[in-house]
Design an enzyme around this catalytic site. Structure first.
Site, mmCIF file in Angstrom:
data_model
loop_
_atom_site.group_PDB
_atom_site.id
_atom_site.type_symbol
_atom_site.label_atom_id
_atom_site.label_comp_id
_atom_site.label_asym_id
_atom_site.label_seq_id
_atom_site.Cartn_x
_atom_site.Cartn_y
_atom_site.Cartn_z
ATOM 1 N N TYR A 161 0.789 -1.128 0.199
ATOM 2 C CA TYR A 161 0.119 -0.141 -0.039
ATOM 3 C C TYR A 161 0.844 1.139 -0.006
ATOM 4 O O TYR A 161 1.994 1.205 0.162
ATOM 5 C CB TYR A 161 -0.772 0.054 1.400
ATOM 6 N N PHE A 171 2.424 9.635 4.040
ATOM 7 C CA PHE A 171 2.435 9.375 5.521
ATOM 8 C C PHE A 171 2.975 8.075 5.816
ATOM 9 O O PHE A 171 3.430 7.660 6.982
ATOM 10 C CB PHE A 171 1.193 9.825 6.070
ATOM 11 N N ASP A 172 2.828 7.173 5.002
ATOM 12 C CA ASP A 172 3.128 5.771 5.299
ATOM 13 C C ASP A 172 3.049 4.992 3.924
ATOM 14 O O ASP A 172 2.169 4.985 3.135
ATOM 15 C CB ASP A 172 1.945 5.147 6.221
ATOM 16 N N ILE A 189 -8.505 0.518 10.132
ATOM 17 C CA ILE A 189 -9.640 1.408 10.027
ATOM 18 C C ILE A 189 -10.893 1.006 8.952
ATOM 19 O O ILE A 189 -10.559 0.123 8.264
ATOM 20 C CB ILE A 189 -9.068 2.811 9.373
ATOM 21 N N TYR A 215 -9.514 7.943 10.805
ATOM 22 C CA TYR A 215 -9.223 8.235 11.964
ATOM 23 C C TYR A 215 -10.251 9.225 12.655
ATOM 24 O O TYR A 215 -10.032 9.560 14.023
ATOM 25 C CB TYR A 215 -7.858 8.653 12.088
ATOM 26 N N PHE A 233 -5.378 5.878 -0.472
ATOM 27 C CA PHE A 233 -4.490 4.899 -0.344
ATOM 28 C C PHE A 233 -4.474 4.100 -1.730
ATOM 29 O O PHE A 233 -5.706 3.792 -2.438
ATOM 30 C CB PHE A 233 -4.828 3.825 0.984
#
Length: 242
Positions: A161, A171-172, A189, A215, A233
């Site tokens: 991902y 961010f990730d 999530i 979130y 994503f």
């Protein structure tokens, strides 16, 4: 809750009730035991005032009196601890919920502009070519359709991902790390939990996840994600782990 703490609450309520009814003797503190007794009374009274404010003190005194005569009990002895424990468990849950609601309200005031920008992004995005929308509001694009099985909420999956904010800030990313991630479908999530179950193994989807499915008001601390931010994503479902 330990028995001694519950006993303190009960005794404290009894003391406070007696004080309110002015039925307690105003004795002087002449000995060490007198001082210790008074100090314990002060301590348990403080406990009851901060821990069990809803207690009906008159009924509590009735319970103390009835307990000295087992024929007069209104509650079976073996149910007492369960009733007390259930009350304090429910109170803890209610207090936690209230704290969360207050924090969410404060965050909504502080990050109103972030929330509005996120809603505008999703509103504009839903009109773009190839974007599909689920009943929950999850938006997605099918970039590659696989031919394998689809996971369920009980499945464990292995994925690659790449996660960004709506402005493209990363961010990730398991892709950047070069190592696929493995986790339970129900352990992420809500937007991921729903989205993964749309995918067949071998598929690659792009998800646009509303803040309510991400979130919400309480993102992970210390990261780039602010309260009420939608997330983007790209997800490739590599395997359903058996």
């Amino acid at each position: 809750m330990k028995t001694i703490k519950i006993l303190s609450i009960v005794l404290g309520a009894a003391i406070m009730s007696s004080c309110n009814n002015k039925s307690i003797t105003n004795k002087s503190l002449k000995t060490e035991i007198d001082s210790v007794s008074y100090a314990i009374g002060m301590d348990v009274a403080r406990n009851i005032s901060t821990t069990a404010t809803e207690i009906d003190k008159d009924i509590l005194i009735q319970g103390l009196v009835d307990a000295s005569d087992s024929t007069a009990l209104k509650i079976e002895k073996d149910k007492v601890q369960q009733i007390i424990s259930t009350y304090f468990q429910n109170k803890q849950i209610a207090d936690r919920k209230k704290q969360q609601e207050e924090a969410a309200k404060k965050a909504e005031e502080q990050f109103a502009d972030v929330k509005a920008a996120g809603e505008k992004f999703l509103e504009d995005n839903m009109t773009k070519e190839g974007v599909e929308i689920t009943e929950s509001g999850l938006q997605y694009i099918v970039e590659k359709q696989g031919a394998g099985d689809k996971p369920t909420a009980a499945s464990t999956v292995k994925v690659h991902y790449h996660g960004t904010l709506t402005d493209g800030t990363v961010f990730d990313s398991s892709v950047d790390r070069g190592t696929p991630a493995q986790f339970g479908v129900s352990q992420v999530i809500p937007g991921w939990t729903e989205g993964l179950q749309l995918m067949a193994v071998g598929s690659k989807y792009k998800f646009f996840i509303p803040q309510g499915l991400a979130y919400g008001a309480t993102p992970r601390p210390g990261g780039a994600i602010k309260p009420f931010m939608p997330l983007v994503f790209e997800v490739e479902l590599l395997e359903i782990v058996k």
